[in-house]
Design a protein around this motif. Structure first.
Motif, short mmCIF file in Angstrom:
data_model
loop_
_atom_site.label_atom_id
_atom_site.label_comp_id
_atom_site.label_asym_id
_atom_site.label_seq_id
_atom_site.Cartn_x
_atom_site.Cartn_y
_atom_site.Cartn_z
N GLU A 12 0.83 -1.20 0.00
CA GLU A 12 0.00 0.00 0.00
C GLU A 12 0.87 1.25 0.00
O GLU A 12 0.61 2.22 -0.74
CB GLU A 12 -0.92 -0.01 1.22
CG GLU A 12 -1.78 1.21 1.38
CD GLU A 12 -2.56 1.17 2.69
OE1 GLU A 12 -2.57 2.20 3.39
OE2 GLU A 12 -3.15 0.11 3.00
N GLN A 13 1.93 1.26 0.81
CA GLN A 13 2.84 2.40 0.87
C GLN A 13 3.58 2.59 -0.45
O GLN A 13 3.77 3.73 -0.90
CB GLN A 13 3.83 2.24 2.03
CG GLN A 13 3.19 2.19 3.41
CD GLN A 13 2.29 3.37 3.68
OE1 GLN A 13 2.71 4.53 3.60
NE2 GLN A 13 1.03 3.10 3.98
N GLY A 15 2.44 1.81 -3.41
CA GLY A 15 1.47 2.39 -4.32
C GLY A 15 1.30 3.89 -4.11
O GLY A 15 1.27 4.67 -5.07
N LYS A 16 1.21 4.31 -2.85
CA LYS A 16 1.06 5.73 -2.55
C LYS A 16 2.30 6.54 -2.95
O LYS A 16 2.19 7.65 -3.45
CB LYS A 16 0.74 5.92 -1.07
CG LYS A 16 -0.66 5.45 -0.70
CD LYS A 16 -0.94 5.61 0.76
CE LYS A 16 -2.36 5.14 1.08
NZ LYS A 16 -2.70 5.31 2.48
N LEU A 17 3.48 5.97 -2.71
CA LEU A 17 4.71 6.66 -3.12
C LEU A 17 4.78 6.77 -4.64
O LEU A 17 5.19 7.80 -5.17
CB LEU A 17 5.94 5.92 -2.59
CG LEU A 17 6.31 6.22 -1.15
CD1 LEU A 17 7.32 5.21 -0.63
CD2 LEU A 17 6.85 7.64 -1.01
N ASN A 18 4.39 5.72 -5.36
CA ASN A 18 4.40 5.78 -6.81
C ASN A 18 3.42 6.83 -7.33
O ASN A 18 3.70 7.51 -8.31
CB ASN A 18 4.13 4.41 -7.42
CG ASN A 18 5.38 3.57 -7.48
OD1 ASN A 18 6.46 4.04 -7.83
ND2 ASN A 18 5.26 2.30 -7.12
N GLU A 19 2.28 6.98 -6.66
CA GLU A 19 1.31 8.01 -7.04
C GLU A 19 1.89 9.41 -6.86
O GLU A 19 1.59 10.33 -7.62
CB GLU A 19 0.02 7.88 -6.23
CG GLU A 19 -0.84 6.69 -6.59
CD GLU A 19 -2.01 6.51 -5.64
OE1 GLU A 19 -2.30 7.41 -4.81
OE2 GLU A 19 -2.65 5.44 -5.72
N ALA A 20 2.72 9.58 -5.84
CA ALA A 20 3.30 10.89 -5.52
C ALA A 20 4.69 11.08 -6.14
O ALA A 20 5.31 12.13 -5.94
CB ALA A 20 3.39 11.06 -4.01
N HIS A 120 -0.33 10.56 10.78
CA HIS A 120 0.38 10.97 9.57
C HIS A 120 1.79 10.38 9.49
O HIS A 120 2.38 10.31 8.42
CB HIS A 120 0.41 12.50 9.42
CG HIS A 120 1.18 13.21 10.47
ND1 HIS A 120 0.65 13.50 11.71
CD2 HIS A 120 2.45 13.68 10.49
CE1 HIS A 120 1.56 14.11 12.43
NE2 HIS A 120 2.65 14.24 11.72
N GLN A 123 2.13 7.15 7.17
CA GLN A 123 2.13 7.26 5.71
C GLN A 123 3.56 7.57 5.26
O GLN A 123 4.07 8.66 5.50
CB GLN A 123 1.15 8.33 5.24
CG GLN A 123 -0.29 8.03 5.60
CD GLN A 123 -0.75 6.67 5.08
OE1 GLN A 123 -0.48 6.30 3.94
NE2 GLN A 123 -1.41 5.92 5.93
N THR A 125 4.76 8.28 2.51
CA THR A 125 4.85 9.45 1.63
C THR A 125 5.17 10.71 2.44
O THR A 125 5.99 11.53 2.02
CB THR A 125 3.53 9.64 0.84
OG1 THR A 125 3.27 8.44 0.11
CG2 THR A 125 3.62 10.80 -0.12
N ASN A 126 4.55 10.86 3.60
CA ASN A 126 4.83 12.02 4.45
C ASN A 126 6.27 12.02 4.95
O ASN A 126 6.94 13.06 4.94
CB ASN A 126 3.87 12.06 5.64
CG ASN A 126 2.44 12.26 5.24
OD1 ASN A 126 2.15 12.84 4.20
ND2 ASN A 126 1.52 11.79 6.05
#
Length: 137
Positions: A12-13, A15-20, A120, A123, A125-126
């Motif tokens: 999941e992490q 995926g979120k990093l790839n989105e950002a 936060h 996540q 990404t943060n």
């Protein structure tokens, strides 16, 4: 959490990093086992770095240890592959080196015990954005 739940959390992490990735300036994000690797250029040094975000399968598994590894081999070689830090959060003279900011395992469980892990911080990404922000100063 079970190991399977941790691995799902890691995916999941990723995926979120790839989105950002575009917004953060990341060139590659992937996982191997309990580790997420984040490749990015640091323009002020004209060099590419790789962050290794290693999750733990103990009771404190939701915030990773973050280190910098050899960008070619992904081997952890100590402070040799760490960028220069003008802010002071990268503790490269420690053995092993570590990053001392909220959202990092060593911060919460070794050097600032009792410091709460807030939502936060969970996540990646943060945390990656915070580290990149430090390096941009």
């Amino acid at each position: 959490m079970t190991r399977e739940e941790i691995l799902d959390f890691i995916q999941e992490q990723v995926g979120k990093l790839n989105e950002a990735a575009t917004d953060l300036g990341l060139t590659n994000v992937f996982s191997e086992g309990l580790a997420i690797f984040v490749r990015f250029p640091l323009l002020r040094e004209n060099k590419t770095y790789v962050m290794k975000c290693l999750y733990h399968d103990n009771g404190n598994q939701l915030v990773p240890s973050v280190s910098f590894v050899n960008p070619d081999t992904l081997a952890d070689e100590g402070a040799r592959n760490w960028p220069r830090d003008r802010y002071g959060a990268l503790k490269v003279t420690n053995n092993p080196p570590f990053i001392c900011i909220p959202g990092i395992y060593e911060y919460h469980y070794q050097y600032h015990k009792g410091s709460p892990v807030e939502s936060h911080h969970l996540q990646l990404t943060n945390t990656v954005a915070d580290i990149l922000g430090l390096l941009a100063k």
